[in-house]
Write an enzyme that holds these catalytic residues in place. Structure first.
Site, PDB file in Angstrom:
ATOM      1  N   GLN A  89       0.769  -1.153   0.071  1.00  0.00           N
ATOM      2  CA  GLN A  89       0.093  -0.044  -0.030  1.00  0.00           C
ATOM      3  C   GLN A  89       0.815   1.060   0.063  1.00  0.00           C
ATOM      4  O   GLN A  89       1.367   1.892   1.026  1.00  0.00           O
ATOM      5  CB  GLN A  89      -1.024   0.118   1.259  1.00  0.00           C
ATOM      6  CG  GLN A  89      -1.938   1.171   1.047  1.00  0.00           C
ATOM      7  CD  GLN A  89      -3.157   1.064   2.030  1.00  0.00           C
ATOM      8  OE1 GLN A  89      -3.193   0.082   2.756  1.00  0.00           O
ATOM      9  NE2 GLN A  89      -3.894   1.821   1.894  1.00  0.00           N
ATOM     10  N   PHE A  90       1.185   1.859  -1.147  1.00  0.00           N
ATOM     11  CA  PHE A  90       2.218   2.756  -1.553  1.00  0.00           C
ATOM     12  C   PHE A  90       1.122   4.403  -0.687  1.00  0.00           C
ATOM     13  O   PHE A  90       1.946   5.036  -0.350  1.00  0.00           O
ATOM     14  CB  PHE A  90       2.302   3.118  -2.863  1.00  0.00           C
ATOM     15  CG  PHE A  90       1.025   3.860  -3.354  1.00  0.00           C
ATOM     16  CD1 PHE A  90       1.176   5.145  -3.787  1.00  0.00           C
ATOM     17  CD2 PHE A  90       0.205   3.059  -4.144  1.00  0.00           C
ATOM     18  CE1 PHE A  90       0.261   5.823  -4.679  1.00  0.00           C
ATOM     19  CE2 PHE A  90      -0.678   3.625  -4.949  1.00  0.00           C
ATOM     20  CZ  PHE A  90      -0.864   5.081  -5.126  1.00  0.00           C
ATOM     21  N   THR A  91      -0.205   4.121  -0.672  1.00  0.00           N
ATOM     22  CA  THR A  91      -0.600   5.392  -0.018  1.00  0.00           C
ATOM     23  C   THR A  91      -0.425   5.615   1.579  1.00  0.00           C
ATOM     24  O   THR A  91      -0.907   6.603   2.165  1.00  0.00           O
ATOM     25  CB  THR A  91      -2.334   5.155  -0.069  1.00  0.00           C
ATOM     26  OG1 THR A  91      -2.794   3.993   0.368  1.00  0.00           O
ATOM     27  CG2 THR A  91      -2.513   4.998  -1.595  1.00  0.00           C
TER      28      THR A  91
END
Length: 145
Positions: free
Chosen positions: A78-80
């Protein structure tokens, strides 16, 4: 490296309406990586996840790890987690690691957990995923290297 850890009774992840990962009791991990993360960051976080005592013992005290209960992990990239919302109305994701670097470190993280004896299910790196879980407690923590 940043890991949002959730204690779960069960969890699953779907891509294109197909279940690609599913666990019973254990941990759901949302895993984010940033530019300067290294193998040492990954090893630190994997060690912390494996041995963090957040499951109840016979006295209902958080005294057991995912290893102790024989639990599994559902690991979701999850890059967010490195989204910066301080300015404007749209997050800036400049702090997230580039996909090729992040994917290698994410895979190393998962393989390190498996080497410790933990069953690891994964989402699909870079895909749009639907994640379902029954959060146990709820217990949600953030681990950072």
């Amino acid at each position: 490296m940043r890991v949002v850890l959730q204690r779960a009774k069960c969890a699953s992840v779907q891509v294109d309406n197909e279940v690609v990962g599913e666990i019973k009791a254990g941990l759901v991990l949302l895993v984010g990586l940033t530019h300067n993360d290294t193998k040492e960051d990954v090893l630190f976080c994997a060690e912390k996840v494996a041995h963090l005592r957040i499951f109840s013992d016979e006295n209902d005290k958080m005294n057991l790890s995912v290893l102790d209960i024989g639990g599994s992990v559902l690991s979701i990239s999850q890059f967010t987690l490195y989204g910066d919302c301080r300015k404007g109305r749209r997050p800036n994701f400049m702090a997230a690691a580039k996909p090729d670097i992040a994917k290698d470190l994410y895979q190393l993280f998962n393989r390190t957990l498996e080497a410790k004896g933990i069953s690891v299910e994964e989402g699909v790196f870079g895909a749009h995923m639907d994640v379902e879980l029954v959060n146990d407690g709820p217990v949600t923590l953030i681990i950072e290297s």
